[in-house]
Motif scaffolding. Sequence first.
Motif, PDB file in Angstrom:
ATOM      1  N   ASP A  31      68.044  48.150  70.226  1.00  0.00           N
ATOM      2  CA  ASP A  31      66.693  49.035  70.238  1.00  0.00           C
ATOM      3  C   ASP A  31      65.794  48.389  70.773  1.00  0.00           C
ATOM      4  O   ASP A  31      64.899  49.189  72.137  1.00  0.00           O
ATOM      5  N   TYR A  32      66.228  46.473  71.220  1.00  0.00           N
ATOM      6  CA  TYR A  32      64.976  46.250  71.569  1.00  0.00           C
ATOM      7  C   TYR A  32      65.467  46.054  73.637  1.00  0.00           C
ATOM      8  O   TYR A  32      64.718  46.015  74.097  1.00  0.00           O
ATOM      9  N   ASP A  40      66.526  48.373  74.727  1.00  0.00           N
ATOM     10  CA  ASP A  40      66.442  49.784  74.974  1.00  0.00           C
ATOM     11  C   ASP A  40      64.615  49.801  75.817  1.00  0.00           C
ATOM     12  O   ASP A  40      64.456  50.492  76.843  1.00  0.00           O
ATOM     13  N   LYS A  41      63.911  49.335  74.598  1.00  0.00           N
ATOM     14  CA  LYS A  41      62.911  49.446  75.209  1.00  0.00           C
ATOM     15  C   LYS A  41      61.892  48.753  75.937  1.00  0.00           C
ATOM     16  O   LYS A  41      61.049  49.248  76.467  1.00  0.00           O
ATOM     17  N   LYS A  42      62.694  47.424  76.150  1.00  0.00           N
ATOM     18  CA  LYS A  42      62.626  46.162  76.874  1.00  0.00           C
ATOM     19  C   LYS A  42      62.232  46.046  78.267  1.00  0.00           C
ATOM     20  O   LYS A  42      61.831  45.380  79.318  1.00  0.00           O
ATOM     21  N   PHE A  98      68.541  46.659  66.035  1.00  0.00           N
ATOM     22  CA  PHE A  98      67.487  46.796  65.837  1.00  0.00           C
ATOM     23  C   PHE A  98      67.457  45.699  68.099  1.00  0.00           C
ATOM     24  O   PHE A  98      66.892  46.045  68.645  1.00  0.00           O
ATOM     25  N   TRP A  99      68.282  44.731  67.924  1.00  0.00           N
ATOM     26  CA  TRP A  99      68.886  44.602  69.369  1.00  0.00           C
ATOM     27  C   TRP A  99      68.543  45.407  70.571  1.00  0.00           C
ATOM     28  O   TRP A  99      68.358  45.448  71.512  1.00  0.00           O
TER      29      TRP A  99
END
Lengths: 219, 227
Positions: free
Chosen positions: A100-101, A103-105, A97-98
């Motif tokens: 991915d976070y 990566d996204k942000k 989750f983190w």
Amino acid sequence: MADEVILLDFWPSMFGMRTRIALEEKNVKFDYREQDLWNKSPILLEMNPVHNKIPVLIHNGKPVCESLIQVEYIDEVWPGINPLLPSDPYQRAQAKFWGDYIDKKVYASARLTWGAKGEEQEAGKKEFIEILKTLESELGDKIYFGGETFGYVDIALIGFYSWFGAYEKFGNFSIEAECPKLIAWGKRCVERESVAKSLPDSEKIIKFVPELKKHFGIE
Amino acid sequence: MAERSDTEEVKLLGMWASPFSRRIEVALTLKGVPYEFSEQDITNKSSLLLQLNPVYKMIPVLVHNGKPISESLVILEYIDDTWRNNPILPQDPCERATARFLAKLIDQQICVAAMKVVGKVGEERDAAVEATRDLLMFLEKELVGKDFFGGRSLGFVDIVATLVAFWLMRTEDLLGVKVVPVELFPEIHRWVKNLLGNDVIKKCIPPKDEHLAYIRARMDKLNLKSA
């Protein structure tokens, strides 16, 4: 049969750094091949036909694309040493989750700190700090994001740490003033051999940014 | 020895028309995991949702024995790690990496490109359709010689790609343009037929008429052109 591991990469890429670190953590010998992103090589275009982007990990002739997917792949193929992801499913999910976070942000707002001007830059800086604060809150008082052991989430974020000096210089702000715990975490990580070997000098990145801006036609 | 399901508490905060929520239902149903579904009003988010997913405040959220997991791809992998029957991801690390890559392609590129078709006209729409088709070609090629992305049976990419089969392709009627025509994408069309023959898929996708009515209503509300 000896493994053949090739990494197509670009030295300032915070994404490439993740894969370098993962390979170093596992003591995997690899052939690092610097790519010219303004003149992409046939092997890069062939091995990443979808995005034509680095890093590309080529293991015994088969390509793996996307840096966090590569980190997970490396953890699965060489499980015997320095596990990068927790074995508990819930802890694994939190780590992913983190990752991915991050990566996204992180990249999008970070880029505005040096790649934008005026209001756009100020908005970018503000968002960037907010995202770092969220991450700092997730880190809490732990040594690493995963707790006692260096792992996936640390690897996902640490490449950006080598760019902090550049963000601060071109964005004219202090990350340490806003996120001291995160800076302390960064300092701990770079003491690790795999990280020290894989991150370029901050000064080198600072010198590189004007060149990058020219390529993108930004003043 | 007590049945695992006696002590498990699985709750899914979701939304009936969301592809990200439905894919979790597919995974749980495939594995025979009993769960409680909690329909969320995404226009008026519950305090429970905000508490369980403070970072994104979005569905789906899986709650397993009180512990929340967010982000549909993360949830799918968690489900696969936790309930080991009927594996969703392949065993081989290279195949797993490819599956994860394609899932990301669908969610971050194909979905985004397809959304750009909505509400556009003329040249702008043509360009958006073209961009979506270029990306879909990677899925098309992947299906050659296979019943499903997962091979002979449903796998991770099939579950994620239900977004293409039952959201992108269903809305073609409403968009007035065949983004995924059978002449260009025969493998994808064949794959959709295979999906429709699968009991778990049939059970877990939103009913077509209600689904289209919902999308039409949303498009009207946002004042977008519909066929």
